[in-house]
Structures are given as C-alpha cells and as structure tokens.
Design a protein around this motif. Structure first.
Motif, PDB file in Angstrom:
ATOM      1  N   ALA A 199       7.540   5.229 -10.929  1.00 58.64           N
ATOM      2  CA  ALA A 199       6.595   4.199 -10.511  1.00 58.64           C
ATOM      3  C   ALA A 199       6.975   3.554  -9.183  1.00 58.64           C
ATOM      4  O   ALA A 199       6.100   3.218  -8.383  1.00 58.64           O
ATOM      5  N   ASN A 200       8.265   3.382  -8.927  1.00 55.84           N
ATOM      6  CA  ASN A 200       8.681   2.691  -7.707  1.00 55.84           C
ATOM      7  C   ASN A 200       8.616   3.565  -6.462  1.00 55.84           C
ATOM      8  O   ASN A 200       8.961   3.125  -5.375  1.00 55.84           O
ATOM      9  N   ARG A 201       8.187   4.816  -6.610  1.00 54.95           N
ATOM     10  CA  ARG A 201       8.005   5.698  -5.453  1.00 54.95           C
ATOM     11  C   ARG A 201       6.594   6.286  -5.395  1.00 54.95           C
ATOM     12  O   ARG A 201       6.299   7.090  -4.532  1.00 54.95           O
TER      13      ARG A 201
ATOM     14  N   MET B 243       1.661   2.737   4.875  1.00 54.32           N
ATOM     15  CA  MET B 243       1.099   1.894   3.830  1.00 54.32           C
ATOM     16  C   MET B 243       1.709   2.210   2.476  1.00 54.32           C
ATOM     17  O   MET B 243       1.934   1.319   1.648  1.00 54.32           O
ATOM     18  N   GLY B 244       1.994   3.482   2.217  1.00 52.62           N
ATOM     19  CA  GLY B 244       2.632   3.845   0.963  1.00 52.62           C
ATOM     20  C   GLY B 244       4.038   3.282   0.851  1.00 52.62           C
ATOM     21  O   GLY B 244       4.422   2.719  -0.180  1.00 52.62           O
TER      22      GLY B 244
ATOM     23  N   ASP C  75       5.502   0.271  -1.814  1.00 51.62           N
ATOM     24  CA  ASP C  75       6.664   0.445  -2.679  1.00 51.62           C
ATOM     25  C   ASP C  75       7.751  -0.587  -2.407  1.00 51.62           C
ATOM     26  O   ASP C  75       8.400  -1.080  -3.336  1.00 51.62           O
ATOM     27  N   ARG C  76       7.936  -0.939  -1.141  1.00 45.93           N
ATOM     28  CA  ARG C  76       9.060  -1.810  -0.789  1.00 45.93           C
ATOM     29  C   ARG C  76       8.716  -3.296  -0.835  1.00 45.93           C
ATOM     30  O   ARG C  76       9.541  -4.119  -1.226  1.00 45.93           O
ATOM     31  N   ARG C  77       7.492  -3.654  -0.435  1.00 43.00           N
ATOM     32  CA  ARG C  77       7.122  -5.066  -0.337  1.00 43.00           C
ATOM     33  C   ARG C  77       6.220  -5.547  -1.462  1.00 43.00           C
ATOM     34  O   ARG C  77       6.060  -6.750  -1.663  1.00 43.00           O
ATOM     35  N   ASN C  78       5.596  -4.621  -2.155  1.00 44.91           N
ATOM     36  CA  ASN C  78       4.724  -4.926  -3.284  1.00 44.91           C
ATOM     37  C   ASN C  78       3.625  -5.938  -2.939  1.00 44.91           C
ATOM     38  O   ASN C  78       3.429  -6.923  -3.651  1.00 44.91           O
TER      39      ASN C  78
END
Length: 397
Positions: free
Chosen positions: A137-139, A268-269, A273-276
C-alpha cells in the motif's frame, strides 16, 4: 479483484523490476496506435484525404471500443491471470499496429485503429491486477504513476516518430515499429512475479465509504477531464502546424509536452506515497492549471502554444494515476468495482472528447476547440471540488 496476502514485515518491495517495466511497456503499446494516428495526422490526412473530424472519429472509435469491452476484459484478466492477459494484450496491439501499417484505404485504417481498443482495454485491468497483487500500500501510488506514465510515453513516441520516421521514411514504418515493439513487449512479460500482498487498502478500512452519488460525480469528472486531455494526443501536431511550426517541430512540441506529462505522473505518485496529500484536492488543482494551458493553446502564437502544450500535458493530463489511487482510498472494500466505474468515465471521455473536438475544430476552428477543452477541464475541477466537499462533510460527521 482477488485480495492478496497481508503485508509482510519485510519493507522491501518484492515486485520484480522486469514485471513493473513490462506493465509500463504493455500499457504504452496498447495506447500507442491511437496517438500515433494523432501524431502522424498531417501525413495521414495527406495520403488519405480526410479532415479533423475524421481524425477525431478515429480516436473516438478507439476509446469507444475500449469503453464497451472494459468490463469483459476485466473479467478475462481475472479469469486467465495478469501475465497471460498482458501477453495477449501486447500481441493484439502489435497485430493492430501492423494492420494500420499496411492500410491502403481509410476504412481499413479506421477499422484497425478501432479494433486496437480491445487489447488496450485488456492491458489496463491486467496490469492493475498485477500491481494490486504485488505492490504494498505504501508504494502503490508510485506504481500507478509508473503505469499511467504509459500514455505520455506513447505520445512522446508519437511526437518523435514525426521527424525521426515519418518525414525521413514513411508513416507506415512508424506503425511497423510499433508492431515490433508490441511483440517484444509480449516476450518481456515474466512468467511469474513474487507477490508482496497489500492489495487491500489498510487505512480507512473501518470508515464509512461514500455513497454512489460521490462515485458518479468522480466518474463524471473523470469523463470530462479525459475528454479535454485526450485531444492533446490527437490534435497537438495539426494545431502546431497551423500556428506556425513545421511538421517536424510540431512533432517535437508533442514530444516535449509528453515528457512533461510523464514526469508529472511519476512525481505525483511519489508525492502521494511520501506526503499523503488529499488526492482529490491535488487533482482539482491540476485540472485548474491544465485548463489554463488549454486556453493558451488557443492563442495563434507559437510560444504561447508551446507553453500551453507543456502545461496541458504536465497538469491537465497528469491525474489518472492519482484518480485510481483516490478511488481505491475512498472505497477500500470494493476497489475493483469502484475503479471500474471511474475507468468507464475515462474511456467515455476519451472517446467523446476527440470526436467533439474534431467537430468543433471543423466548424469553428482549432482555437475555439482548445478554448472549449479548457472549459471542459474547468468543469471537471468543479465536479471534483464538490466531491471533496461531500467527503469532507461526511468525515466530519
């Protein structure tokens, strides 16, 4: 879509690089025939003697076939599995590209182009299924960004094909090359991939999902945004020639814009993932900026057209990966069903947009058609703003 195993403690993404690259190549080859026809529109119109309306009808038919067959192709992907489905999609796209390369009349060209919508509709759910089974999910947003970068990659190839192939040899060699790439793509799909799980979205699993009205609004916004954006691949080169670029330079404008769109989809992807951030808000802002780019393309100035094309590709067409990610987050218990509905809107917009653009361009002019595209993108942004308001109020209660 079948659920995968829960996430393991291993933080390393186990999706093989070859599998992810195959996703990008197969999806690129699937959409390539439509945008090659757009990028090589000047040469095709000279050979077959048709106008902007027929060019729009070609792209419209491609996406109409994809829309009508999308649900069936999704069923087929789950039935036979993502790997065989991706191989079948690549081979089908290669056959259709080869058919276009051998076209001797307009009817055969359009038939092959429309038929190419079938393997495109198969490659999309097959690659989505592979990502869902193998990416945590986090990627996942980054993975969808890579996958959705296939569209600007295909327009990049279409733009480069003008000076590199069409003006040097013949437009037929460009489609022959696409057929060869399709066969290579089929061979590049690995026999198996290592699953990582995480198909279901963990976050928000206990929250109340928005109602059908929100999903229909998202589908409407997706259709409007796709209608505006899909005209880029079909009409950038023909408009560029009209505002003062040579055929080769107009193809390079398409290529530059495609690079901007490709980079933005990837960015954007990674950002998601990094900033949510709230993806609905981000997509709304992108469409607002993109609508300004479409309006710039209506100005009869080469510099304004170039800037507008870069903004249109970079902002107005960088949202599809985020849209899949957003819908999956809003409907975590029915990801496959919800994203299939929103994807139907994308296909319908992709079909109707170029067709209506071609009609407006034929009767009023290309400048007016680009202005109309800007208004349509603005309406898409407004629809998503309403979605954001509704979901925010629901969460507050």
């Amino acid at each position: 879509m079948p659920e995968a195993m829960p996430l393991t403690r291993d933080p390393v993404v186990r999706l093989p690089k070859r599998a992810m690259s195959s996703v990008a190549v197969v999806v690129t080859v699937g959409i390539l025939p439509a945008f090659l026809v757009g990028g090589l529109g000047v040469q095709l119109q000279q050979d077959f003697g048709f106008g902007p309306a027929v060019l729009g009808a070609g792209a419209a038919g491609f996406f109409a076939v994809a829309a009508l067959s999308s649900r069936l192709m999704g069923w087929l992907s789950e039935r036979i599995g993502p790997v065989p489905a991706m191989r079948l999609a690549a081979v089908g796209s290669a056959v259709c590209a080869g058919g276009i390369a051998t076209s001797r009349n307009l009817g055969w060209l359009l038939a092959m182009l429309w038929l190419a919508g079938l393997p495109n509709a198969l490659g999309q759910p097959a690659s989505n299924l592979l990502i869902a089974r193998c990416v945590p999910a986090n990627r996942r947003a980054t993975a969808f960004g890579i996958k959705q970068s296939a569209i600007p990659a295909s327009t990049l190839l279409a733009g480069l094909a003008v000076p590199a192939v069409a003006l040097t040899f013949s437009w037929r060699w460009a489609f022959a090359g696409a057929a060869l790439v399709g066969m290579c793509a089929a061979l590049s799909v690995p026999r198996s991939v290592i699953g990582h799980g995480g198909s279901a979205i963990a976050a928000g699993r206990e929250s109340v999902e928005p109602g059908r009205g929100v999903l229909l609004l998202i589908t409407l916004a997706a259709g409007l945004a796709s209608a505006a954006a899909n005209s880029l691949g079909s009409f950038v080169t023909t408009t560029g020639v009209q505002v003062g670029f040579g055929p080769g330079a107009a193809g390079l404008v398409l290529a530059v814009g495609s690079v901007a769109g490709l980079c933005m989809r990837l960015a954007m992807g990674v950002l998601a993932d990094r900033r949510n951030p709230n993806p609905i808000v981000v997509i709304t802002l992108l469409l607002l900026i993109g609508s300004a780019g479409f309006v710039l393309m209506a100005l009869p100035l080469p510099v304004a057209f170039l800037i507008g094309a870069v903004v249109g590709f970079g902002a107005g067409w960088s949202w599809p990966g985020l849209l899949n990610f957003a819908v999956a987050g809003l409907y975590p218990r029915r990801v496959a069903g919800a994203t299939s509905v929103s994807q139907t809107g994308v296909y319908i917009g992709g079909s109707a947009g170029p067709l209506l653009f071609g009609v407006v361009a034929s009767h009023a002019g290309l400048a007016e058609a680009w202005s109309a595209a800007g208004v349509v993108a603005l309406l898409a942004a407004v629809s998503l703003w309403i979605v954001w308001r509704r979901t925010t109020v629901q969460r507050a209660h």
